[in-house]
Write a protein that holds these residues in place. Structure first.
Motif, PDB file in Angstrom:
ATOM      1  N   LEU A  18       0.863  -1.174   0.000  1.00  0.00           N
ATOM      2  CA  LEU A  18       0.000   0.000   0.000  1.00  0.00           C
ATOM      3  C   LEU A  18       0.900   1.225   0.000  1.00  0.00           C
ATOM      4  N   GLY A  19       0.914   1.957  -1.123  1.00  0.00           N
ATOM      5  CA  GLY A  19       1.705   3.174  -1.213  1.00  0.00           C
ATOM      6  C   GLY A  19       0.913   4.362  -0.698  1.00  0.00           C
ATOM      7  N   ASN A  20       1.632   5.441  -0.349  1.00  0.00           N
ATOM      8  CA  ASN A  20       0.935   6.637   0.100  1.00  0.00           C
ATOM      9  C   ASN A  20       1.763   7.891  -0.144  1.00  0.00           C
ATOM     10  N   ARG A  21       1.067   9.019  -0.195  1.00  0.00           N
ATOM     11  CA  ARG A  21       1.680  10.343  -0.332  1.00  0.00           C
ATOM     12  C   ARG A  21       1.360  11.174   0.905  1.00  0.00           C
ATOM     13  N   LEU A  22       1.212  10.518   2.034  1.00  0.00           N
ATOM     14  CA  LEU A  22       0.749  11.185   3.235  1.00  0.00           C
ATOM     15  C   LEU A  22       1.685  12.317   3.668  1.00  0.00           C
TER      16      LEU A  22
ATOM     17  N   VAL B 162      -5.907   9.530  16.344  1.00  0.00           N
ATOM     18  CA  VAL B 162      -4.912   8.474  16.528  1.00  0.00           C
ATOM     19  C   VAL B 162      -3.650   9.127  17.087  1.00  0.00           C
ATOM     20  N   THR B 163      -2.640   8.337  17.388  1.00  0.00           N
ATOM     21  CA  THR B 163      -1.388   8.904  17.889  1.00  0.00           C
ATOM     22  C   THR B 163      -0.512   9.378  16.732  1.00  0.00           C
ATOM     23  N   ARG B 164       0.412  10.262  17.059  1.00  0.00           N
ATOM     24  CA  ARG B 164       1.378  10.723  16.061  1.00  0.00           C
ATOM     25  C   ARG B 164       2.192   9.544  15.548  1.00  0.00           C
ATOM     26  N   GLN B 165       2.468   8.591  16.431  1.00  0.00           N
ATOM     27  CA  GLN B 165       3.235   7.412  16.033  1.00  0.00           C
ATOM     28  C   GLN B 165       2.495   6.593  14.979  1.00  0.00           C
ATOM     29  N   THR B 166       1.177   6.566  15.053  1.00  0.00           N
ATOM     30  CA  THR B 166       0.388   5.863  14.034  1.00  0.00           C
ATOM     31  C   THR B 166       0.548   6.547  12.682  1.00  0.00           C
ATOM     32  N   ILE B 167       0.483   7.879  12.667  1.00  0.00           N
ATOM     33  CA  ILE B 167       0.653   8.621  11.412  1.00  0.00           C
ATOM     34  C   ILE B 167       2.045   8.366  10.846  1.00  0.00           C
TER      35      ILE B 167
ATOM     36  N   ALA C 273       3.939   5.736  11.289  1.00  0.00           N
ATOM     37  CA  ALA C 273       3.986   4.356  10.786  1.00  0.00           C
ATOM     38  C   ALA C 273       3.264   4.230   9.449  1.00  0.00           C
ATOM     39  N   VAL C 274       2.143   4.923   9.280  1.00  0.00           N
ATOM     40  CA  VAL C 274       1.421   4.899   8.004  1.00  0.00           C
ATOM     41  C   VAL C 274       2.284   5.536   6.920  1.00  0.00           C
ATOM     42  N   GLU C 275       2.872   6.702   7.213  1.00  0.00           N
ATOM     43  CA  GLU C 275       3.734   7.388   6.244  1.00  0.00           C
ATOM     44  C   GLU C 275       4.856   6.484   5.754  1.00  0.00           C
TER      45      GLU C 275
ATOM     46  N   GLY D  89       4.904   3.273   5.680  1.00  0.00           N
ATOM     47  CA  GLY D  89       4.439   2.003   5.138  1.00  0.00           C
ATOM     48  C   GLY D  89       4.560   0.843   6.107  1.00  0.00           C
ATOM     49  N   LYS D  90       4.731   1.144   7.392  1.00  0.00           N
ATOM     50  CA  LYS D  90       4.861   0.097   8.407  1.00  0.00           C
ATOM     51  C   LYS D  90       3.524  -0.256   9.042  1.00  0.00           C
ATOM     52  N   HIS D  91       2.508   0.530   8.746  1.00  0.00           N
ATOM     53  CA  HIS D  91       1.161   0.278   9.273  1.00  0.00           C
ATOM     54  C   HIS D  91       0.163   0.519   8.152  1.00  0.00           C
ATOM     55  N   VAL D  92      -0.701  -0.445   7.920  1.00  0.00           N
ATOM     56  CA  VAL D  92      -1.773  -0.293   6.936  1.00  0.00           C
ATOM     57  C   VAL D  92      -2.999   0.204   7.689  1.00  0.00           C
ATOM     58  N   PRO D  93      -3.473   1.412   7.358  1.00  0.00           N
ATOM     59  CA  PRO D  93      -4.617   1.948   8.101  1.00  0.00           C
ATOM     60  C   PRO D  93      -5.899   1.197   7.763  1.00  0.00           C
ATOM     61  N   SER D  94      -6.823   1.236   8.698  1.00  0.00           N
ATOM     62  CA  SER D  94      -8.152   0.681   8.422  1.00  0.00           C
ATOM     63  C   SER D  94      -8.798   1.524   7.320  1.00  0.00           C
ATOM     64  N   VAL D  95      -9.823   0.998   6.724  1.00  0.00           N
ATOM     65  CA  VAL D  95     -10.550   1.761   5.696  1.00  0.00           C
ATOM     66  C   VAL D  95     -11.093   3.046   6.311  1.00  0.00           C
ATOM     67  N   LYS D  96     -11.615   2.945   7.508  1.00  0.00           N
ATOM     68  CA  LYS D  96     -12.170   4.113   8.195  1.00  0.00           C
ATOM     69  C   LYS D  96     -11.093   5.182   8.391  1.00  0.00           C
ATOM     70  N   LEU D  97      -9.931   4.789   8.898  1.00  0.00           N
ATOM     71  CA  LEU D  97      -8.856   5.750   9.122  1.00  0.00           C
ATOM     72  C   LEU D  97      -8.376   6.349   7.804  1.00  0.00           C
ATOM     73  N   ALA D  98      -8.230   5.533   6.782  1.00  0.00           N
ATOM     74  CA  ALA D  98      -7.785   6.033   5.475  1.00  0.00           C
ATOM     75  C   ALA D  98      -8.773   7.066   4.932  1.00  0.00           C
ATOM     76  N   LEU D  99     -10.062   6.794   5.050  1.00  0.00           N
ATOM     77  CA  LEU D  99     -11.084   7.736   4.589  1.00  0.00           C
ATOM     78  C   LEU D  99     -11.065   9.025   5.405  1.00  0.00           C
ATOM     79  N   GLU D 100     -10.883   8.901   6.714  1.00  0.00           N
ATOM     80  CA  GLU D 100     -10.818  10.083   7.576  1.00  0.00           C
ATOM     81  C   GLU D 100      -9.601  10.947   7.224  1.00  0.00           C
TER      82      GLU D 100
END
Length: 72
Positions: free
Chosen positions: A3-7, A27-32, A34-36, A38-49
């Motif tokens: 899952l790629g991202n441009r966060l 969510v926590t800053r650490q979650t953001i 990790a998503v940036e 690519g170490k954490h795949v966000p839930s659909v809900k979080l990705a949409l938010e």
């Protein structure tokens, strides 16, 4: 499949710190971080938010595969 991202890029463009985005999506800053990275795949809900807070489409933030995603 990755899952790629441009966060990180979008946060810079839109003037959001990791802390501010994390607070906006509850969510926590650490979650953001990790998503940036690519170490954490966000839930659909979080990705949409995240996309909604940044004011872009989901596809502008996230995509499947190794290529670059959508453009802003």
């Amino acid at each position: 499949m990755k899952l790629g991202n441009r966060l990180k890029e979008l946060c810079l463009q839109k003037g959001f710190t990791q802390e501010a985005l994390a607070g906006a999506v509850r969510v926590t800053r650490q979650t953001i971080t990790a998503v940036e990275k690519g170490k954490h795949v966000p839930s659909v809900k979080l990705a949409l938010e995240i996309a909604q807070v940044l004011g872009v489409s989901l596809e502008d933030v996230f995509w499947l595969g190794d290529g670059k995603g959508g453009a802003v």
